[in-house]
Design a protein around this motif. Structure first.
Motif, PDB file in Angstrom:
ATOM      1  N   ARG A   1       0.704  -1.188  -0.096  1.00  0.00           N
ATOM      2  CA  ARG A   1       0.067   0.021   0.092  1.00  0.00           C
ATOM      3  C   ARG A   1       1.058   1.207  -0.001  1.00  0.00           C
ATOM      4  NH1 ARG A   1      -2.423  -3.290   3.428  1.00  0.00           N
ATOM      5  NH2 ARG A   1      -1.539  -2.311   5.361  1.00  0.00           N
ATOM      6  N   THR A   2       0.341   2.125  -0.677  1.00  0.00           N
ATOM      7  CA  THR A   2       1.231   3.672  -0.784  1.00  0.00           C
ATOM      8  C   THR A   2       0.916   4.210   0.792  1.00  0.00           C
ATOM      9  OG1 THR A   2      -0.919   4.816  -1.359  1.00  0.00           O
ATOM     10  CG2 THR A   2       0.681   3.781  -3.082  1.00  0.00           C
ATOM     11  N   LEU A   3       1.780   5.181   0.886  1.00  0.00           N
ATOM     12  CA  LEU A   3       1.858   5.700   2.229  1.00  0.00           C
ATOM     13  C   LEU A   3       0.586   6.642   2.472  1.00  0.00           C
ATOM     14  CD1 LEU A   3       5.513   7.411   2.869  1.00  0.00           C
ATOM     15  CD2 LEU A   3       4.355   5.505   4.107  1.00  0.00           C
ATOM     16  N   ASP A   4      -0.066   7.137   1.329  1.00  0.00           N
ATOM     17  CA  ASP A   4      -1.236   7.992   1.259  1.00  0.00           C
ATOM     18  C   ASP A   4      -2.456   7.108   1.845  1.00  0.00           C
ATOM     19  OD1 ASP A   4      -0.505  10.083  -1.502  1.00  0.00           O
ATOM     20  OD2 ASP A   4      -0.051  10.136   0.625  1.00  0.00           O
ATOM     21  N   SER A   5      -2.394   5.757   1.775  1.00  0.00           N
ATOM     22  CA  SER A   5      -3.465   5.055   2.067  1.00  0.00           C
ATOM     23  C   SER A   5      -3.053   3.878   3.171  1.00  0.00           C
ATOM     24  CB  SER A   5      -3.981   3.980   0.788  1.00  0.00           C
ATOM     25  OG  SER A   5      -3.094   3.328   0.392  1.00  0.00           O
ATOM     26  N   ALA A   6      -1.931   4.154   3.495  1.00  0.00           N
ATOM     27  CA  ALA A   6      -1.238   3.113   4.392  1.00  0.00           C
ATOM     28  C   ALA A   6      -2.276   3.009   5.765  1.00  0.00           C
ATOM     29  CB  ALA A   6      -0.108   3.399   5.198  1.00  0.00           C
ATOM     30  N   LEU A   7      -3.233   3.970   6.277  1.00  0.00           N
ATOM     31  CA  LEU A   7      -3.840   4.253   7.428  1.00  0.00           C
ATOM     32  C   LEU A   7      -5.421   4.216   7.114  1.00  0.00           C
ATOM     33  CD1 LEU A   7      -1.932   6.623   9.754  1.00  0.00           C
ATOM     34  CD2 LEU A   7      -1.827   4.141   9.529  1.00  0.00           C
ATOM     35  N   ALA A   8      -5.828   3.646   5.831  1.00  0.00           N
ATOM     36  CA  ALA A   8      -7.293   3.872   5.439  1.00  0.00           C
ATOM     37  C   ALA A   8      -7.944   2.870   6.237  1.00  0.00           C
ATOM     38  CB  ALA A   8      -7.176   3.452   4.033  1.00  0.00           C
ATOM     39  N   GLY A   9      -9.192   3.450   6.923  1.00  0.00           N
ATOM     40  CA  GLY A   9      -9.919   2.380   7.436  1.00  0.00           C
ATOM     41  C   GLY A   9      -9.384   2.553   9.145  1.00  0.00           C
ATOM     42  N   CYS A  10      -8.295   3.390   9.658  1.00  0.00           N
ATOM     43  CA  CYS A  10      -7.898   3.457  10.753  1.00  0.00           C
ATOM     44  C   CYS A  10      -8.615   4.573  11.574  1.00  0.00           C
ATOM     45  CB  CYS A  10      -6.463   3.140  10.889  1.00  0.00           C
ATOM     46  SG  CYS A  10      -5.522   1.620  10.622  1.00  0.00           S
ATOM     47  N   THR A  11      -8.931   4.163  12.789  1.00  0.00           N
ATOM     48  CA  THR A  11      -9.407   5.362  13.586  1.00  0.00           C
ATOM     49  C   THR A  11      -8.552   5.343  14.841  1.00  0.00           C
ATOM     50  OG1 THR A  11     -11.825   5.106  13.292  1.00  0.00           O
ATOM     51  CG2 THR A  11     -11.218   6.102  15.293  1.00  0.00           C
ATOM     52  N   ILE A  12      -7.724   6.620  14.908  1.00  0.00           N
ATOM     53  CA  ILE A  12      -6.762   6.914  15.826  1.00  0.00           C
ATOM     54  C   ILE A  12      -6.911   7.844  16.924  1.00  0.00           C
ATOM     55  CG2 ILE A  12      -4.336   7.436  16.041  1.00  0.00           C
ATOM     56  CD1 ILE A  12      -3.809   6.393  13.221  1.00  0.00           C
ATOM     57  N   ILE A  13      -6.811   7.487  18.141  1.00  0.00           N
ATOM     58  CA  ILE A  13      -7.174   8.355  19.124  1.00  0.00           C
ATOM     59  C   ILE A  13      -5.844   9.181  19.667  1.00  0.00           C
ATOM     60  CG2 ILE A  13      -8.058   8.755  21.711  1.00  0.00           C
ATOM     61  CD1 ILE A  13     -10.088   6.393  20.877  1.00  0.00           C
ATOM     62  N   VAL A  14      -5.795  10.416  19.565  1.00  0.00           N
ATOM     63  CA  VAL A  14      -4.459  10.995  20.297  1.00  0.00           C
ATOM     64  C   VAL A  14      -5.057  11.616  21.685  1.00  0.00           C
ATOM     65  CG1 VAL A  14      -2.953  12.956  19.863  1.00  0.00           C
ATOM     66  CG2 VAL A  14      -3.886  11.617  17.941  1.00  0.00           C
ATOM     67  N   ALA A  15      -4.495  10.989  22.535  1.00  0.00           N
ATOM     68  CA  ALA A  15      -4.715  11.365  24.106  1.00  0.00           C
ATOM     69  C   ALA A  15      -3.804  12.447  24.514  1.00  0.00           C
ATOM     70  CB  ALA A  15      -4.781  10.044  24.732  1.00  0.00           C
ATOM     71  N   ALA A  16      -3.790  13.401  23.966  1.00  0.00           N
ATOM     72  CA  ALA A  16      -2.506  14.523  24.223  1.00  0.00           C
ATOM     73  C   ALA A  16      -3.283  15.827  23.751  1.00  0.00           C
ATOM     74  CB  ALA A  16      -1.330  14.217  23.214  1.00  0.00           C
ATOM     75  N   ASP A  17      -2.619  16.745  24.339  1.00  0.00           N
ATOM     76  CA  ASP A  17      -3.294  18.252  24.097  1.00  0.00           C
ATOM     77  C   ASP A  17      -1.807  18.872  23.300  1.00  0.00           C
ATOM     78  OD1 ASP A  17      -4.306  20.616  24.136  1.00  0.00           O
ATOM     79  OD2 ASP A  17      -4.081  20.872  26.340  1.00  0.00           O
ATOM     80  N   ARG A  18      -0.757  19.182  23.816  1.00  0.00           N
ATOM     81  CA  ARG A  18       0.189  19.791  23.130  1.00  0.00           C
ATOM     82  C   ARG A  18       0.816  19.183  21.784  1.00  0.00           C
ATOM     83  NH1 ARG A  18       5.316  17.789  24.925  1.00  0.00           N
ATOM     84  NH2 ARG A  18       5.266  16.263  26.699  1.00  0.00           N
ATOM     85  N   ARG A  19       0.616  19.812  20.697  1.00  0.00           N
ATOM     86  CA  ARG A  19       1.039  19.490  19.518  1.00  0.00           C
ATOM     87  C   ARG A  19       0.194  18.302  18.841  1.00  0.00           C
ATOM     88  NH1 ARG A  19       7.277  18.806  18.436  1.00  0.00           N
ATOM     89  NH2 ARG A  19       6.448  19.080  16.266  1.00  0.00           N
ATOM     90  N   SER A  20      -0.801  18.055  19.454  1.00  0.00           N
ATOM     91  CA  SER A  20      -1.622  16.928  19.004  1.00  0.00           C
ATOM     92  C   SER A  20      -2.190  17.442  17.442  1.00  0.00           C
ATOM     93  CB  SER A  20      -2.862  16.956  19.917  1.00  0.00           C
ATOM     94  OG  SER A  20      -3.645  18.061  19.832  1.00  0.00           O
ATOM     95  N   VAL A  21      -2.364  18.693  17.036  1.00  0.00           N
ATOM     96  CA  VAL A  21      -2.644  18.870  15.733  1.00  0.00           C
ATOM     97  C   VAL A  21      -1.797  18.481  14.693  1.00  0.00           C
ATOM     98  CG1 VAL A  21      -3.322  20.959  14.188  1.00  0.00           C
ATOM     99  CG2 VAL A  21      -4.356  20.970  16.402  1.00  0.00           C
ATOM    100  N   ASP A  22      -0.676  18.783  15.047  1.00  0.00           N
ATOM    101  CA  ASP A  22       0.774  18.342  14.255  1.00  0.00           C
ATOM    102  C   ASP A  22       0.558  16.675  13.903  1.00  0.00           C
ATOM    103  OD1 ASP A  22       1.378  20.946  13.946  1.00  0.00           O
ATOM    104  OD2 ASP A  22       3.065  20.565  15.747  1.00  0.00           O
ATOM    105  N   LEU A  23       0.528  16.094  15.020  1.00  0.00           N
ATOM    106  CA  LEU A  23       0.371  14.798  15.048  1.00  0.00           C
ATOM    107  C   LEU A  23      -0.789  14.194  14.092  1.00  0.00           C
ATOM    108  CD1 LEU A  23       1.688  12.004  15.691  1.00  0.00           C
ATOM    109  CD2 LEU A  23       0.418  12.263  18.092  1.00  0.00           C
ATOM    110  N   ALA A  24      -1.950  14.542  14.464  1.00  0.00           N
ATOM    111  CA  ALA A  24      -3.269  14.378  13.865  1.00  0.00           C
ATOM    112  C   ALA A  24      -3.211  14.573  12.351  1.00  0.00           C
ATOM    113  CB  ALA A  24      -4.417  14.875  14.272  1.00  0.00           C
ATOM    114  N   THR A  25      -2.513  15.580  11.790  1.00  0.00           N
ATOM    115  CA  THR A  25      -2.300  16.117  10.343  1.00  0.00           C
ATOM    116  C   THR A  25      -1.502  15.116   9.693  1.00  0.00           C
ATOM    117  OG1 THR A  25      -2.688  18.321  10.820  1.00  0.00           O
ATOM    118  CG2 THR A  25      -1.399  17.839   9.015  1.00  0.00           C
ATOM    119  N   ALA A  26      -0.496  14.516  10.541  1.00  0.00           N
ATOM    120  CA  ALA A  26       0.407  13.600   9.714  1.00  0.00           C
ATOM    121  C   ALA A  26      -0.286  12.229   9.475  1.00  0.00           C
ATOM    122  CB  ALA A  26       1.644  13.431  10.534  1.00  0.00           C
ATOM    123  N   LEU A  27      -1.160  11.824  10.467  1.00  0.00           N
ATOM    124  CA  LEU A  27      -1.716  10.875  10.277  1.00  0.00           C
ATOM    125  C   LEU A  27      -2.875  10.875   9.230  1.00  0.00           C
ATOM    126  CD1 LEU A  27      -1.769   9.664  14.156  1.00  0.00           C
ATOM    127  CD2 LEU A  27      -0.203   8.758  12.510  1.00  0.00           C
TER     128      LEU A  27
END
Length: 374
Positions: free
Chosen positions: A4-30
């Motif tokens: 699978r290409t990187l663009d679809s590597a996480l297709a169908g995945c729901t990911i919870i980010v249990a963090a406040d600081r810099r969580s937007v950057d992490l969420a965007t990457a995923l």
């Protein structure tokens, strides 16, 4: 198996980010890799830009510069520099710290020191205060003036160790942990993790991890999270070993990012799901990997409804064993869980699979996944 290409590597995945600081950057990457990301910060950061005590201690540092500066967190050190700038103390503070020996408790603290224009003279590989204390005691700190920047939980015993070794210690806490912005969001995230509606939960701080675990315990779903983490159906990933400590203490299987940075944490998640590390089974139509939002069959992602994905996860967990209609009814979301509801859900699952013979009917017994020899 097709890659699978990187663009679809996480297709169908729901990911919870249990963090406040810099969580937007992490969420965007995923999200760029196809994931659906829910932010559920288990704690909030209360900054100290207007903290009278912090500013008073900053002025003490300027008046009597330290010999050694211990930086325990990147966000804390950056916050201190920002607060000094807001109050017009940045140039004086820079001059006071310029000749100090800088000690970093890990790579994030190291990065913040460099970002502020200083040089880290030593970095703790284990990212622990215990290693920092051992290094400083071995170096000899008697008579030295040491400034310790603490993390949100405050002193962790480092001040006392250094004081006992003869140092003159001044501590400063730039931010503190506060309650979660939305407790209900955190509780719901724990329910999702236990119930198969999430594929991964990510943590960036030990206090945040401990708080999220406490919420899961209070909600009565920690055992379910534990089972899913040990089976590999739920990825719990932390930014470093310190963050992972509360997870390990709760007997939760945890993957630790290699470099202790958010970028490394994102890559860990991407390689887990996109690099064949997630649990999968050989089946007649191809290798199968079940996700909360669908299934990967032979390298191709197929979106599924929540009911269909729940059925498929149960069948995959059974590993080819037959599950009765009653067994499968127990995993269906909603009120309708009788035999007829199961038959309808299986029919819809087969329709979504587009003719792939993935689910077999076993007459008078139930259903099983078409598992083959690997």
């Amino acid at each position: 198996m097709p890659v699978r290409t990187l663009d679809s590597a996480l297709a169908g995945c729901t990911i919870i980010v249990a963090a406040d600081r810099r969580s937007v950057d992490l969420a965007t990457a995923l999200e760029r890799r196809g994931a659906v990301v829910h932010r559920a910060p288990a704690l909030s950061i209360v900054t100290g830009a207007d903290d009278v005590e912090m500013l008073a201690r900053t002025e003490r540092v300027i008046a009597d510069p330290p010999d050694i500066v211990v930086v325990t967190t990147g966000v804390g050190f950056r916050g201190w520099m920002d607060a000094a700038h807001e109050h017009g103390l940045d140039e004086a503070l820079d001059a006071a710290l310029r000749d100090a020996h800088f000690v970093a408790r890990g790579p994030k603290a190291h990065g913040a020191i460099q970002q502020a224009g200083f040089t880290a003279d030593w970095v703790a590989e284990s990212e622990t205060s215990a290693e920092v204390a051992e290094y400083l005691r071995a170096s000899g700190v008697a008579g030295k003036r040491i400034l310790v920047q603490h993390h949100g939980a405050g002193s962790d015993g480092l001040d006392e160790v250094l004081t006992d070794a003869g140092a003159d210690v001044l501590s400063i806490t730039v931010y503190r942990w506060g309650p979660p912005p939305d407790p209900e969001v955190v509780r719901r995230s724990a329910m999702q993790a236990a119930g198969g509606e999430a594929d991964a939960v990510l943590f960036t701080s030990a206090p945040g991890a401990a708080s999220w675990i406490a919420v899961a315990q209070e909600a009565g779903v920690l055992d379910g999270i534990r089972r899913r983490s040990h089976s590999g159906r739920l990825l719990l990933a932390s930014v470093g070993p310190i963050t992972a400590a509360p997870l390990h203490a709760a007997d939760l299987h945890t993957v630790i990012a290699d470099r202790g940075r958010l970028g490394s944490l994102a890559r860990t998640v991407i390689s887990h799901f996109g690099g064949g590390r997630a649990p999968s089974l050989p089946t007649e139509p191809g290798r199968v990997e079940v996700r909360s939002g669908g299934v990967v069959v032979g390298g191709e992602f197929i979106p599924l409804s929540r009911s269909a994905a729940a059925l498929l996860e149960a069948l995959a967990s059974a590993g080819g064993r037959v599950l009765s209609r009653a067994d499968l009814g127990g995993v269906l979301p909603g009120a309708e869980r009788n035999a007829h509801a199961v038959e309808v859900a299986v029919a819809r699952l087969r329709e979504a699979l587009g003719g792939r013979e993935l689910v077999h009917t076993v007459v008078k017994r139930g259903y099983r996944l078409a598992v083959t020899e690997d």
